[in-house]
Motif scaffolding. Structure first.
Motif, PDB file in Angstrom:
ATOM      1  N   ILE A  26     -22.544 -33.738 -50.133  1.00 52.25           N
ATOM      2  CA  ILE A  26     -22.008 -34.888 -50.870  1.00 52.25           C
ATOM      3  C   ILE A  26     -23.016 -35.342 -51.920  1.00 52.25           C
ATOM      4  O   ILE A  26     -22.644 -35.634 -53.062  1.00 52.25           O
ATOM      5  CB  ILE A  26     -21.671 -36.048 -49.904  1.00 52.25           C
ATOM      6  N   LYS A  27     -24.288 -35.398 -51.558  1.00 53.36           N
ATOM      7  CA  LYS A  27     -25.318 -35.844 -52.494  1.00 53.36           C
ATOM      8  C   LYS A  27     -25.449 -34.876 -53.673  1.00 53.36           C
ATOM      9  O   LYS A  27     -25.542 -35.295 -54.827  1.00 53.36           O
ATOM     10  CB  LYS A  27     -26.657 -35.988 -51.785  1.00 53.36           C
ATOM     11  N   ASN A  28     -25.460 -33.586 -53.403  1.00 56.41           N
ATOM     12  CA  ASN A  28     -25.635 -32.592 -54.461  1.00 56.41           C
ATOM     13  C   ASN A  28     -24.436 -32.497 -55.397  1.00 56.41           C
ATOM     14  O   ASN A  28     -24.587 -32.196 -56.574  1.00 56.41           O
ATOM     15  CB  ASN A  28     -25.930 -31.213 -53.875  1.00 56.41           C
ATOM     16  N   ASN A  29     -23.233 -32.743 -54.873  1.00 62.80           N
ATOM     17  CA  ASN A  29     -22.025 -32.637 -55.687  1.00 62.80           C
ATOM     18  C   ASN A  29     -21.567 -33.975 -56.243  1.00 62.80           C
ATOM     19  O   ASN A  29     -20.505 -34.074 -56.840  1.00 62.80           O
ATOM     20  CB  ASN A  29     -20.898 -31.987 -54.890  1.00 62.80           C
ATOM     21  N   LYS A  30     -22.361 -35.018 -56.010  1.00 61.13           N
ATOM     22  CA  LYS A  30     -22.078 -36.359 -56.541  1.00 61.13           C
ATOM     23  C   LYS A  30     -20.667 -36.836 -56.187  1.00 61.13           C
ATOM     24  O   LYS A  30     -19.933 -37.342 -57.023  1.00 61.13           O
ATOM     25  CB  LYS A  30     -22.270 -36.387 -58.054  1.00 61.13           C
TER      26      LYS A  30
END
Length: 64
Positions: A26-30
């Protein structure tokens, strides 16, 4: 009691790793979708509950 403690520990570990992997994804794909974030927050809460259960069972097992 030993089997319950081991089972709870395995469930806790699986929940922890899946929550961490999905959280990093979730963090990497915003991702900003509220339902996705809510699902993973609930998963983290369940993981915390299983962690507490596992620790209590482990303490009970060691004291026995």
């Amino acid at each position: 009691m030993k089997i319950i403690t081991i089972g709870s520990s395995i469930i806790t570990a699986l929940l922890f790793f899946s929550t961490m992997i999905c959280g990093f994804w979730i963090k990497n794909n915003k991702v900003t979708d509220a339902s996705s974030i809510k699902f993973h927050m609930n998963s983290a809460i369940i993981t915390g509950a299983f962690l507490v259960i596992s620790i209590v069972l482990l303490i009970m097992y060691v004291k026995k």
